[in-house]
Write a protein that holds these residues in place. Structure first.
Motif, PDB file in Angstrom:
ATOM      1  N   GLN A   1     -20.632  -8.609   2.845  1.00  0.00           N
ATOM      2  CA  GLN A   1     -19.931  -7.332   2.663  1.00  0.00           C
ATOM      3  C   GLN A   1     -18.818  -7.155   3.690  1.00  0.00           C
ATOM      4  O   GLN A   1     -17.735  -6.658   3.368  1.00  0.00           O
ATOM      5  N   LYS A   2     -19.079  -7.591   4.914  1.00  0.00           N
ATOM      6  CA  LYS A   2     -18.058  -7.509   5.969  1.00  0.00           C
ATOM      7  C   LYS A   2     -16.862  -8.386   5.615  1.00  0.00           C
ATOM      8  O   LYS A   2     -15.703  -7.985   5.819  1.00  0.00           O
ATOM      9  N   ALA A   3     -17.116  -9.576   5.073  1.00  0.00           N
ATOM     10  CA  ALA A   3     -16.036 -10.476   4.673  1.00  0.00           C
ATOM     11  C   ALA A   3     -15.203  -9.859   3.555  1.00  0.00           C
ATOM     12  O   ALA A   3     -13.971  -9.992   3.534  1.00  0.00           O
ATOM     13  N   ILE A   4     -15.867  -9.171   2.640  1.00  0.00           N
ATOM     14  CA  ILE A   4     -15.156  -8.511   1.536  1.00  0.00           C
ATOM     15  C   ILE A   4     -14.281  -7.379   2.064  1.00  0.00           C
ATOM     16  O   ILE A   4     -13.127  -7.216   1.647  1.00  0.00           O
ATOM     17  N   ARG A   5     -14.805  -6.601   3.003  1.00  0.00           N
ATOM     18  CA  ARG A   5     -14.026  -5.499   3.592  1.00  0.00           C
ATOM     19  C   ARG A   5     -12.801  -6.046   4.328  1.00  0.00           C
ATOM     20  O   ARG A   5     -11.714  -5.470   4.235  1.00  0.00           O
ATOM     21  N   HIS A   6     -12.989  -7.124   5.060  1.00  0.00           N
ATOM     22  CA  HIS A   6     -11.858  -7.741   5.769  1.00  0.00           C
ATOM     23  C   HIS A   6     -10.815  -8.243   4.771  1.00  0.00           C
ATOM     24  O   HIS A   6      -9.606  -8.140   5.018  1.00  0.00           O
ATOM     25  N   ALA A   7     -11.293  -8.798   3.651  1.00  0.00           N
ATOM     26  CA  ALA A   7     -10.372  -9.268   2.611  1.00  0.00           C
ATOM     27  C   ALA A   7      -9.574  -8.099   2.045  1.00  0.00           C
ATOM     28  O   ALA A   7      -8.353  -8.209   1.850  1.00  0.00           O
ATOM     29  N   MET A   8     -10.228  -6.983   1.803  1.00  0.00           N
ATOM     30  CA  MET A   8      -9.540  -5.800   1.277  1.00  0.00           C
ATOM     31  C   MET A   8      -8.516  -5.282   2.282  1.00  0.00           C
ATOM     32  O   MET A   8      -7.416  -4.847   1.897  1.00  0.00           O
ATOM     33  N   ASP A   9      -8.847  -5.351   3.557  1.00  0.00           N
ATOM     34  CA  ASP A   9      -7.907  -4.895   4.592  1.00  0.00           C
ATOM     35  C   ASP A   9      -6.648  -5.752   4.582  1.00  0.00           C
ATOM     36  O   ASP A   9      -5.531  -5.232   4.695  1.00  0.00           O
ATOM     37  N   ARG A  10      -6.804  -7.058   4.469  1.00  0.00           N
ATOM     38  CA  ARG A  10      -5.630  -7.942   4.454  1.00  0.00           C
ATOM     39  C   ARG A  10      -4.768  -7.677   3.216  1.00  0.00           C
ATOM     40  O   ARG A  10      -3.535  -7.587   3.317  1.00  0.00           O
ATOM     41  N   LEU A  11      -5.401  -7.549   2.070  1.00  0.00           N
ATOM     42  CA  LEU A  11      -4.650  -7.311   0.839  1.00  0.00           C
ATOM     43  C   LEU A  11      -3.959  -5.953   0.864  1.00  0.00           C
ATOM     44  O   LEU A  11      -2.893  -5.787   0.272  1.00  0.00           O
ATOM     45  N   ASP A  12      -4.561  -5.006   1.571  1.00  0.00           N
ATOM     46  CA  ASP A  12      -3.931  -3.692   1.741  1.00  0.00           C
ATOM     47  C   ASP A  12      -2.686  -3.825   2.606  1.00  0.00           C
ATOM     48  O   ASP A  12      -1.626  -3.260   2.299  1.00  0.00           O
ATOM     49  N   ARG A  13      -2.786  -4.575   3.681  1.00  0.00           N
ATOM     50  CA  ARG A  13      -1.633  -4.778   4.560  1.00  0.00           C
ATOM     51  C   ARG A  13      -0.490  -5.476   3.826  1.00  0.00           C
ATOM     52  O   ARG A  13       0.684  -5.214   4.090  1.00  0.00           O
ATOM     53  N   GLU A  14      -0.824  -6.370   2.926  1.00  0.00           N
ATOM     54  CA  GLU A  14       0.195  -7.119   2.196  1.00  0.00           C
ATOM     55  C   GLU A  14       0.770  -6.340   1.023  1.00  0.00           C
ATOM     56  O   GLU A  14       1.716  -6.796   0.382  1.00  0.00           O
ATOM     57  N   GLY A  15       0.192  -5.177   0.720  1.00  0.00           N
ATOM     58  CA  GLY A  15       0.721  -4.347  -0.352  1.00  0.00           C
ATOM     59  C   GLY A  15       0.165  -4.676  -1.723  1.00  0.00           C
ATOM     60  O   GLY A  15       0.613  -4.115  -2.727  1.00  0.00           O
ATOM     61  N   ILE A  16      -0.802  -5.569  -1.796  1.00  0.00           N
ATOM     62  CA  ILE A  16      -1.397  -5.926  -3.080  1.00  0.00           C
ATOM     63  C   ILE A  16      -2.271  -4.790  -3.589  1.00  0.00           C
ATOM     64  O   ILE A  16      -2.372  -4.550  -4.799  1.00  0.00           O
ATOM     65  N   ILE A  17      -2.903  -4.093  -2.672  1.00  0.00           N
ATOM     66  CA  ILE A  17      -3.637  -2.873  -2.999  1.00  0.00           C
ATOM     67  C   ILE A  17      -3.242  -1.807  -1.988  1.00  0.00           C
ATOM     68  O   ILE A  17      -2.672  -2.111  -0.935  1.00  0.00           O
ATOM     69  N   SER A  18      -3.525  -0.562  -2.313  1.00  0.00           N
ATOM     70  CA  SER A  18      -3.287   0.530  -1.366  1.00  0.00           C
ATOM     71  C   SER A  18      -4.436   1.520  -1.485  1.00  0.00           C
ATOM     72  O   SER A  18      -4.803   1.933  -2.593  1.00  0.00           O
ATOM     73  N   GLU A  19      -5.012   1.868  -0.336  1.00  0.00           N
ATOM     74  CA  GLU A  19      -6.164   2.779  -0.323  1.00  0.00           C
ATOM     75  C   GLU A  19      -5.654   4.214  -0.460  1.00  0.00           C
ATOM     76  O   GLU A  19      -4.972   4.731   0.414  1.00  0.00           O
ATOM     77  N   GLU A  20      -5.984   4.843  -1.568  1.00  0.00           N
ATOM     78  CA  GLU A  20      -5.526   6.215  -1.828  1.00  0.00           C
ATOM     79  C   GLU A  20      -6.484   7.239  -1.237  1.00  0.00           C
ATOM     80  O   GLU A  20      -6.068   8.231  -0.642  1.00  0.00           O
ATOM     81  N   THR A  21      -7.768   7.014  -1.425  1.00  0.00           N
ATOM     82  CA  THR A  21      -8.804   7.810  -0.776  1.00  0.00           C
ATOM     83  C   THR A  21      -9.835   6.831  -0.243  1.00  0.00           C
ATOM     84  O   THR A  21      -9.782   5.635  -0.542  1.00  0.00           O
ATOM     85  N   SER A  22     -10.761   7.304   0.565  1.00  0.00           N
ATOM     86  CA  SER A  22     -11.733   6.420   1.195  1.00  0.00           C
ATOM     87  C   SER A  22     -12.497   5.601   0.153  1.00  0.00           C
ATOM     88  O   SER A  22     -13.219   6.153  -0.686  1.00  0.00           O
ATOM     89  N   GLY A  23     -12.306   4.283   0.192  1.00  0.00           N
ATOM     90  CA  GLY A  23     -13.037   3.398  -0.697  1.00  0.00           C
ATOM     91  C   GLY A  23     -12.461   3.277  -2.096  1.00  0.00           C
ATOM     92  O   GLY A  23     -13.024   2.559  -2.931  1.00  0.00           O
ATOM     93  N   ARG A  24     -11.342   3.950  -2.379  1.00  0.00           N
ATOM     94  CA  ARG A  24     -10.723   3.854  -3.709  1.00  0.00           C
ATOM     95  C   ARG A  24      -9.294   3.327  -3.555  1.00  0.00           C
ATOM     96  O   ARG A  24      -8.504   3.868  -2.779  1.00  0.00           O
ATOM     97  N   TYR A  25      -8.990   2.284  -4.313  1.00  0.00           N
ATOM     98  CA  TYR A  25      -7.727   1.567  -4.151  1.00  0.00           C
ATOM     99  C   TYR A  25      -6.932   1.532  -5.453  1.00  0.00           C
ATOM    100  O   TYR A  25      -7.499   1.476  -6.549  1.00  0.00           O
ATOM    101  N   ARG A  26      -5.626   1.530  -5.271  1.00  0.00           N
ATOM    102  CA  ARG A  26      -4.717   1.317  -6.400  1.00  0.00           C
ATOM    103  C   ARG A  26      -4.249  -0.130  -6.342  1.00  0.00           C
ATOM    104  O   ARG A  26      -3.803  -0.607  -5.298  1.00  0.00           O
ATOM    105  N   ILE A  27      -4.357  -0.844  -7.457  1.00  0.00           N
ATOM    106  CA  ILE A  27      -3.964  -2.248  -7.512  1.00  0.00           C
ATOM    107  C   ILE A  27      -2.500  -2.330  -7.898  1.00  0.00           C
ATOM    108  O   ILE A  27      -2.082  -1.780  -8.914  1.00  0.00           O
ATOM    109  N   SER A  28      -1.728  -3.029  -7.093  1.00  0.00           N
ATOM    110  CA  SER A  28      -0.298  -3.170  -7.335  1.00  0.00           C
ATOM    111  C   SER A  28      -0.020  -4.318  -8.302  1.00  0.00           C
ATOM    112  O   SER A  28      -0.803  -5.272  -8.419  1.00  0.00           O
ATOM    113  N   ALA A  29       1.124  -4.233  -8.990  1.00  0.00           N
ATOM    114  CA  ALA A  29       1.548  -5.321  -9.883  1.00  0.00           C
ATOM    115  C   ALA A  29       1.793  -6.609  -9.108  1.00  0.00           C
ATOM    116  O   ALA A  29       1.892  -7.691  -9.690  1.00  0.00           O
ATOM    117  N   LEU A  30       1.842  -6.498  -7.790  1.00  0.00           N
ATOM    118  CA  LEU A  30       2.030  -7.664  -6.938  1.00  0.00           C
ATOM    119  C   LEU A  30       0.919  -8.690  -7.135  1.00  0.00           C
ATOM    120  O   LEU A  30       1.124  -9.888  -6.922  1.00  0.00           O
TER     121      LEU A  30
END
Length: 220
Positions: A166-195
C-alpha cells in the motif's frame, strides 16, 4: 578653399546614425549575457527542459508563449538533439531525445523508468481512463481505494506485506500527481489526465496487460 577641400571636409551635422550590428544591439539580462531570446521565452524553454510536460490547462501562460514562439524553441531544442512534441488535441507539450544509428547524437535526457508499483498503477489508471472516455465521460476520476484494490491483486508475497504494498502504491500516486498524470481534487480522490494516454500508448497498454495475464497464469 578649393573644391577638393569642400568635398573632403566632414559635415558638422550628420543626419544619419551609424548602423549597429544586430549582435551588438541585444539587451543583456545578466552580466555577460549573449542570449537572444526574450526573458519570457527563455523561461518557457527552461520549463520545457525542467519538466516532463507542459499542459495547456495547468500552464496556460507557458502554453500560449510556447505556441507563439514554437519555431525558435524547437530550434534551440534541436541544437541539443531534442525534439519538441506538441499534442494540440490533448493540450500537452513535451520533449523527446533524438536518437540515430547513422549520426552520433549525445544523449542529454536520462531515462527515469517507472517502478513495478508505478507501472501497475499506470496500467489501471489508463484502463479506467480508456473505459470511461469511451462512454463519453469528459472528466475521469478515481478513488485511492479503487486503485489499491486492483493493484494489490497484481502483487505477490515477494513484494512484501500488504502495508508495504500500500505504501508503494501511495508513493506511485504521489509521483504521478507531481508529473500531472493525475491531480488530487479532494483527499483520496483523483482526476485522471489525458496525459495518461501519452505516457501509456494503446499498444504499450496491450503489451502490459498481456504480461500481467501471463504472470497470473504462472502463479496459478
Amino acid at each position: 578653399m578649393t573644391d577638393v577641400d569642400l568635398a573632403t571636409e566632414a559635415p558638422t551635422d550628420d543626419p544619419f546614425i551609424a548602423p549597429v550590428a544586430m549582435e551588438a544591439d541585444i539587451e543583456e539580462h545578466f552580466p555577460g549575457d549573449r542570449g537572444t531570446l526574450d526573458p519570457e521565452v527563455r523561461r518557457v524553454l527552461v520549463h520545457i527542459l525542467q519538466r516532463r510536460f507542459i499542459a495547456a490547462e495547468r500552464n496556460r501562460r507557458e502554453w500560449t508563449l510556447l505556441l507563439d514562439h514554437q519555431q525558435v524553441i524547437e530550434s534551440r531544442l534541436n541544437d541539443l538533439y531534442l525534439r519538441l512534441v506538441v499534442d494540440h488535441g490533448r493540450g500537452f507539450a513535451y520533449k523527446q531525445q533524438l536518437r540515430s544509428d547513422e549520426i552520433d547524437m549525445p544523449v542529454l535526457l536520462k531515462d527515469a523508468p517507472y517502478s513495478r508499483a508505478e507501472t501497475l498503477v499506470l496500467v489501471h489508471l489508463r484502463t479506467v481512463y480508456q473505459r470511461e472516455s469511451a462512454t463519453g465521460e469528459a472528466s475521469v476520476r478515481i478513488d485511492i481505494e479503487d486503485v489499491e484494490q486492483t493493484v494489490l491483486s497484481y502483487f505477490t508475497d515477494v513484494d512484501g506485506s500488504t502495508a508495504k504494498q500500500q505504501k508503494a502504491i501511495r508513493h506511485a500516486m504521489d509521483r504521478l500527481d507531481r508529473e500531472g498524470i493525475i491531480s488530487e481534487e479532494t483527499s483520496g480522490r483523483y482526476r485522471i489526465s489525458a496525459l495518461v494516454e501519452i505516457v501509456l500508448s494503446a499498444e504499450t497498454l496491450r503489451e502490459l496487460r498481456d504480461w500481467l495475464r501471463a504472470q497470473e497464469a504462472v502463479e496459478r
